[in-house]
Design a protein around this motif. Structure first.
Motif, PDB file in Angstrom:
ATOM      1  N   ILE A 180       0.808  -1.028  -0.165  1.00  0.00           N
ATOM      2  CA  ILE A 180      -0.068   0.171  -0.056  1.00  0.00           C
ATOM      3  C   ILE A 180       0.820   1.064  -0.085  1.00  0.00           C
ATOM      4  O   ILE A 180       1.821   1.363   0.929  1.00  0.00           O
ATOM      5  N   ASP A 181       0.654   2.268  -0.908  1.00  0.00           N
ATOM      6  CA  ASP A 181       1.074   3.590  -0.860  1.00  0.00           C
ATOM      7  C   ASP A 181       0.045   4.422  -0.157  1.00  0.00           C
ATOM      8  O   ASP A 181      -0.884   4.607  -0.609  1.00  0.00           O
ATOM      9  N   PRO A 182       0.556   4.814   0.990  1.00  0.00           N
ATOM     10  CA  PRO A 182      -0.283   5.580   1.901  1.00  0.00           C
ATOM     11  C   PRO A 182      -0.646   6.965   1.409  1.00  0.00           C
ATOM     12  O   PRO A 182      -1.489   7.578   2.156  1.00  0.00           O
ATOM     13  N   SER A 183      -0.083   7.174   0.477  1.00  0.00           N
ATOM     14  CA  SER A 183      -0.517   8.653  -0.396  1.00  0.00           C
ATOM     15  C   SER A 183      -1.574   8.595  -1.208  1.00  0.00           C
ATOM     16  O   SER A 183      -1.913   9.474  -1.607  1.00  0.00           O
ATOM     17  N   ARG A 184      -1.917   7.392  -1.635  1.00  0.00           N
ATOM     18  CA  ARG A 184      -2.960   7.052  -2.476  1.00  0.00           C
ATOM     19  C   ARG A 184      -4.036   6.237  -1.962  1.00  0.00           C
ATOM     20  O   ARG A 184      -4.025   4.989  -2.295  1.00  0.00           O
ATOM     21  N   GLY A 307     -14.004   1.839 -11.542  1.00  0.00           N
ATOM     22  CA  GLY A 307     -12.519   1.760 -11.866  1.00  0.00           C
ATOM     23  C   GLY A 307     -11.899   3.034 -12.721  1.00  0.00           C
ATOM     24  O   GLY A 307     -10.905   3.223 -12.399  1.00  0.00           O
ATOM     25  N   ALA A 308     -12.737   3.597 -13.410  1.00  0.00           N
ATOM     26  CA  ALA A 308     -12.370   4.836 -14.109  1.00  0.00           C
ATOM     27  C   ALA A 308     -12.200   5.995 -13.121  1.00  0.00           C
ATOM     28  O   ALA A 308     -11.169   6.723 -13.393  1.00  0.00           O
ATOM     29  N   PHE A 309     -12.922   6.147 -12.140  1.00  0.00           N
ATOM     30  CA  PHE A 309     -12.765   6.970 -11.143  1.00  0.00           C
ATOM     31  C   PHE A 309     -11.523   6.822 -10.274  1.00  0.00           C
ATOM     32  O   PHE A 309     -10.652   7.894 -10.234  1.00  0.00           O
ATOM     33  N   PHE A 310     -11.192   5.776  -9.902  1.00  0.00           N
ATOM     34  CA  PHE A 310     -10.044   5.408  -9.170  1.00  0.00           C
ATOM     35  C   PHE A 310      -8.666   5.562 -10.270  1.00  0.00           C
ATOM     36  O   PHE A 310      -7.745   6.116  -9.719  1.00  0.00           O
ATOM     37  N   LEU A 315      -4.311   7.096 -10.072  1.00  0.00           N
ATOM     38  CA  LEU A 315      -3.436   6.901 -10.873  1.00  0.00           C
ATOM     39  C   LEU A 315      -2.960   7.937 -12.206  1.00  0.00           C
ATOM     40  O   LEU A 315      -1.947   7.938 -12.823  1.00  0.00           O
ATOM     41  N   LYS A 316      -3.968   8.971 -12.028  1.00  0.00           N
ATOM     42  CA  LYS A 316      -3.625  10.075 -12.956  1.00  0.00           C
ATOM     43  C   LYS A 316      -3.669   9.847 -14.326  1.00  0.00           C
ATOM     44  O   LYS A 316      -3.224  10.328 -15.218  1.00  0.00           O
TER      45      LYS A 316
END
Length: 343
Positions: A180-184, A307-310, A315-316
């Motif tokens: 886990i990336d805690p910033s995302r 999925g598109a929203f996240f 993921l930008k």
């Protein structure tokens, strides 16, 4: 997928105050390097029985949902670099097991996300613990007025913050948590879980974006501007802007306080449970639940838009799907509440 038992000793259980610590079960999905030896169980036999009985479903074995085939394997070796994957938290509807969001969770994990679905103890009809205990639903009996759901949203926000502490702390509590990336971190919830997303966003700044999936929101929870990205995803029969009714009014009230990126997206022909596994499972059992859109299709659409929203906000990655009508999903309408229009 791995199942976690977590115990928050800092607070008594809000539904059963005689229980001096809040106990939770969490299902954690994550990308894996190779299959494990055993597929993850959809529900335990007792959870399956209690869910079917709550739905007054007869004529099938009560343990049938404990034998439902999943795509995840238990405790497989994680794939990905340490602190390299975004985390999505999922919160199920009132009375529903966290397992009813498996179809969405597995899809997100296949995209590279770590996914934590929280079982909010005493808020679902049945939840099994590793020691064999099974808790049932405490607030299911009695009046279901707005104050109950306001409390539930606040309880869920506290549950989410505690789970984030456990998964992103110095010593993560589970296999897969080290990814886990805690910033995302972002969150989605269905029904009461969707309403709880707003409360969680306000409580915890670690959550960068949120989705309310067909959940009427609680008056007074959003009492200040919210600038983080947010999406409403619901059924057109209930949430068409300007159509009147308590549910759509709750979204319209909160929409005005959302100052960041936001979308209002509706699925024509859906029922409340179309955004979970339940309609698809019911159809497999030969049950007609009244949805005009098939369960496999509604799950495909839910996966696509969630999925598109996240993908956009964690993921930008640009997502044209969220900006205009799609020929791939003609059942879906993008709405502009300010003009009471959907297209």
């Amino acid at each position: 997928m791995t199942s976690l038992y977590l115990k928050d000793t800092s607070r008594p259980d809000p539904w059963v105050p005689s229980v001096k610590a809040r106990e939770l079960m969490v299902s954690l999905w994550y990308p894996a390097k190779s299959p494990g030896r055993q597929r993850a169980q959809y529900l335990t036999p007792k959870e399956s029985e209690l869910l079917l009985k709550e739905g007054k479903i007869t004529g099938v074995p009560y343990d049938v949902l404990s034998k439902t085939r999943t795509n995840a394997f238990t405790d497989a070796k994680p794939a990905g670099r340490k602190h390299g994957q975004p985390l999505v938290v999922l919160s199920p509807g009132f009375k529903k097991a966290r397992g009813t969001l498996t179809g969405l969770a597995e899809d997100l994990a296949s995209r590279g996300y770590v996914v934590a679905a929280i079982g909010h103890t005493y808020e679902n009809v049945g939840q099994s613990f590793p020691d064999g205990r099974v808790t049932t639903c405490v607030p299911c009996v009695g009046d279901h007025d707005e104050s109950l759901f306001t409390k539930m949203s606040k309880v869920r926000a506290a549950d989410v913050s505690f789970v984030l502490d456990q998964l992103t702390g110095r010593h993560p509590k589970a296999k897969g948590a080290s990814l886990i990336d805690p910033s995302r971190i972002a969150m989605a919830g269905h029904s009461a879980g969707g309403a709880g997303v707003i409360a969680a966003l306000l409580k915890d700044s670690r959550i960068r974006a949120g989705i309310d999936i067909d959940g009427t929101t609680d008056e007074g929870i959003l009492d200040t501007e919210l600038s983080r990205p947010f999406m409403f995803l619901g059924k057109s029969a209930t949430y068409t802007p300007g159509s009147g009714g308590e549910a759509v009014a709750s979204w319209e009230r909160d929409w005005k306080l959302m100052t960041g990126w936001k979308r209002w997206i509706l699925l024509t022909g859906a029922i409340h449970e179309s955004f979970t596994d339940i309609v698809m499972l019911a159809e497999e059992l030969g049950l007609d639940v009244g949805a005009d859109v098939k369960g496999t299709r509604s799950l495909q659409i839910t996966r696509g838009y969630v999925g598109a929203f996240f993908d956009l906000h964690l993921l930008k990655k640009p997502q044209p799907l969220l900006d205009k009508p799609s020929a791939t999903y003609p059942e879906v309408k993008l709405c502009t509440p300010e003009t009471n229009t959907c297209k």
